[in-house]
Design an enzyme around this catalytic site. Structure first.
Site, PDB file in Angstrom:
ATOM      1  N   SER A   1       3.966  -6.508   2.681  1.00  0.00           N
ATOM      2  CA  SER A   1       2.655  -6.469   3.327  1.00  0.00           C
ATOM      3  C   SER A   1       1.599  -7.078   2.414  1.00  0.00           C
ATOM      4  O   SER A   1       1.669  -8.267   2.104  1.00  0.00           O
ATOM      5  CB  SER A   1       2.321  -5.037   3.748  1.00  0.00           C
ATOM      6  OG  SER A   1       1.191  -5.005   4.600  1.00  0.00           O
ATOM      7  N   LEU A   2       0.622  -6.305   1.922  1.00  0.00           N
ATOM      8  CA  LEU A   2      -0.394  -6.893   1.046  1.00  0.00           C
ATOM      9  C   LEU A   2       0.234  -7.516  -0.187  1.00  0.00           C
ATOM     10  O   LEU A   2      -0.350  -8.438  -0.798  1.00  0.00           O
ATOM     11  CB  LEU A   2      -1.431  -5.842   0.638  1.00  0.00           C
ATOM     12  CG  LEU A   2      -1.088  -4.894  -0.517  1.00  0.00           C
ATOM     13  CD1 LEU A   2      -1.494  -5.461  -1.868  1.00  0.00           C
ATOM     14  CD2 LEU A   2      -1.742  -3.552  -0.320  1.00  0.00           C
TER      15      LEU A   2
ATOM     16  N   ARG B   1      -9.376  -8.239   4.374  1.00  0.00           N
ATOM     17  CA  ARG B   1      -8.235  -7.760   5.154  1.00  0.00           C
ATOM     18  C   ARG B   1      -8.290  -6.247   5.337  1.00  0.00           C
ATOM     19  O   ARG B   1      -8.116  -5.738   6.454  1.00  0.00           O
ATOM     20  CB  ARG B   1      -6.934  -8.154   4.443  1.00  0.00           C
ATOM     21  CG  ARG B   1      -5.626  -7.803   5.156  1.00  0.00           C
ATOM     22  CD  ARG B   1      -4.475  -8.330   4.297  1.00  0.00           C
ATOM     23  NE  ARG B   1      -3.163  -8.138   4.906  1.00  0.00           N
ATOM     24  CZ  ARG B   1      -2.366  -7.098   4.674  1.00  0.00           C
ATOM     25  NH1 ARG B   1      -2.758  -6.128   3.860  1.00  0.00           N
ATOM     26  NH2 ARG B   1      -1.170  -7.020   5.257  1.00  0.00           N
TER      27      ARG B   1
ATOM     28  N   HIS C   1       0.154  -3.413  11.240  1.00  0.00           N
ATOM     29  CA  HIS C   1       1.286  -4.229  11.703  1.00  0.00           C
ATOM     30  C   HIS C   1       1.668  -3.927  13.152  1.00  0.00           C
ATOM     31  O   HIS C   1       2.844  -3.828  13.497  1.00  0.00           O
ATOM     32  CB  HIS C   1       2.489  -4.052  10.763  1.00  0.00           C
ATOM     33  CG  HIS C   1       2.203  -4.478   9.368  1.00  0.00           C
ATOM     34  ND1 HIS C   1       2.002  -5.792   9.004  1.00  0.00           N
ATOM     35  CD2 HIS C   1       2.032  -3.765   8.224  1.00  0.00           C
ATOM     36  CE1 HIS C   1       1.737  -5.867   7.715  1.00  0.00           C
ATOM     37  NE2 HIS C   1       1.743  -4.650   7.223  1.00  0.00           N
TER      38      HIS C   1
ATOM     39  N   GLN D   1       0.830  -1.200   0.000  1.00  0.00           N
ATOM     40  CA  GLN D   1       0.000   0.000   0.000  1.00  0.00           C
ATOM     41  C   GLN D   1       0.872   1.260   0.000  1.00  0.00           C
ATOM     42  O   GLN D   1       1.903   1.308   0.662  1.00  0.00           O
ATOM     43  CB  GLN D   1      -0.915  -0.011   1.225  1.00  0.00           C
ATOM     44  CG  GLN D   1      -2.155   0.833   1.073  1.00  0.00           C
ATOM     45  CD  GLN D   1      -3.217   0.456   2.088  1.00  0.00           C
ATOM     46  OE1 GLN D   1      -3.253  -0.662   2.572  1.00  0.00           O
ATOM     47  NE2 GLN D   1      -4.094   1.397   2.418  1.00  0.00           N
TER      48      GLN D   1
ATOM     49  N   GLN E   1       1.304 -11.893   9.975  1.00  0.00           N
ATOM     50  CA  GLN E   1       1.715 -10.661   9.314  1.00  0.00           C
ATOM     51  C   GLN E   1       0.835  -9.478   9.690  1.00  0.00           C
ATOM     52  O   GLN E   1       1.284  -8.328   9.705  1.00  0.00           O
ATOM     53  CB  GLN E   1       1.689 -10.884   7.791  1.00  0.00           C
ATOM     54  CG  GLN E   1       2.249  -9.757   6.960  1.00  0.00           C
ATOM     55  CD  GLN E   1       1.471  -9.568   5.674  1.00  0.00           C
ATOM     56  OE1 GLN E   1       0.314  -9.203   5.699  1.00  0.00           O
ATOM     57  NE2 GLN E   1       2.139  -9.820   4.559  1.00  0.00           N
TER      58      GLN E   1
END
Length: 313
Positions: free
Chosen positions: A94-95, A119, A203, A10, A252
């Site tokens: 991440s994503l 998510r 996170h 992102q 994660q």
């Protein structure tokens, strides 16, 4: 093989991303249609036309970035590229880990889109608006940042969320604690401590409700061993075991994105070229700051697809 494919997270989104791929490759256009069908909405129109503030919303940006990355993969494959035969490892920020896994066949594009929508919504809902925050800390040793977080938390939550490399760490947690930790980092000699315009404290342990949502969501989709090992954000170790990968995706949500260590792991294991598959060039810039011996290239346009195919031949 000395090549790894990496997938952005992102912040790399931009209105118009992937349109060139969709226009040039029917296989790429079909990815956007798959995502639209999976979500029951015209996300591709939002990706290509905006408005930017709507695209930037977490629940939209996450599946949108995955769609662009997978469109690039399908464009490569349409011209004879084989991920299994030409790439040693995949990883995503991440994503982007979901994009990497969809590219490697762990889940379908449709399921990846639905998982990322879940998510995004779950991460947004985990903490009431205004109660969480994130800050980028530039030019301070990790141990000093960890000390600042511990000092600021005082029974609350404040922790390192992203170790991006190149002297950039991102902290996340309760707003008051993050603001205090950012000030303490400045006092300790950080070059910059910048509060980030984000909608939730990603996170961090505050995302625990979202982790529970993702555990249930991942249990409900078909999973297959990826054709290429994925290097996990939270463990910095490769895996092709579906259950292990799903567990790491749950971890994660609250765990640290260890991107500096991921690039270092690539270098230590003989990788010489990292391709950034999808929107932007953030990961390429980070990789150059972490290990200048590793070459980088981006693939998010028809011209870049052709260049990658020539280089990988």
């Amino acid at each position: 093989m000395a090549v790894a494919f990496t997938f952005p997270g992102q912040g790399s989104q931009a209105v118009g991303m992937g349109k060139d791929l969709a226009d040039a490759f029917p296989e790429a256009r079909r990815v956007f249609q798959e995502v639209d069908d999976a979500l029951g909405e015209n996300l591709s129109k939002l990706i290509w036309e905006g408005p930017e503030e709507t695209l930037t919303l977490t629940a939209n940006a996450q599946p949108a970035l995955m769609a662009v990355s997978l469109a690039a993969i399908r464009a490569l494959e349409a011209r004879g590229f084989s991920l299994k035969d030409q790439v040693a490892y995949v990883a995503g920020h991440s994503l982007g880990e979901y994009s990497a896994l969809a590219a490697a066949g762990f889940v379908s594009v449709a399921d990846a889109a639905r998982l990322l929508r879940i998510r995004g919504n779950a991460m947004q809902a985990a903490v009431p608006a205004g109660e969480g925050a994130m800050a980028a800390i530039i030019g301070l040793e990790q141990a000093d940042v960890e000390d600042a977080c511990a000092e600021a938390a005082k029974g609350s939550i404040c922790q390192i969320a992203n170790d991006n490399g190149g002297g950039q760490l991102v902290i996340s947690g309760a707003k008051v604690a993050v603001e205090l930790a950012a000030k303490l980092c400045t006092d300790k000699g950080a070059k910059r401590a910048l509060m980030l315009q984000v909608s939730a404290p990603f996170h961090s342990a505050l995302m625990a409700p979202a982790a529970n949502v993702m555990r249930e969501a991942l249990a409900g989709v078909a999973k297959t061993a990826p054709v290429v090992p994925v290097v996990s954000n939270v463990s910095v170790q490769p895996s092709t075991d579906p259950d292990e990968i799903a567990g790491r995706l749950v971890e994660q949500v609250t765990g640290r994105v260890r991107w500096r260590e991921t690039v270092e792991w690539f270098g230590a294991n003989g990788l010489t070229t990292l391709y950034e598959i999808g929107a932007g060039k953030v990961l390429s810039g980070l990789a150059r700051r972490i290990n200048r011996d590793i070459a980088t290239a981006s693939v998010c346009s028809s011209a870049e697809v052709e260049a990658a195919l020539a280089a990988l031949a």
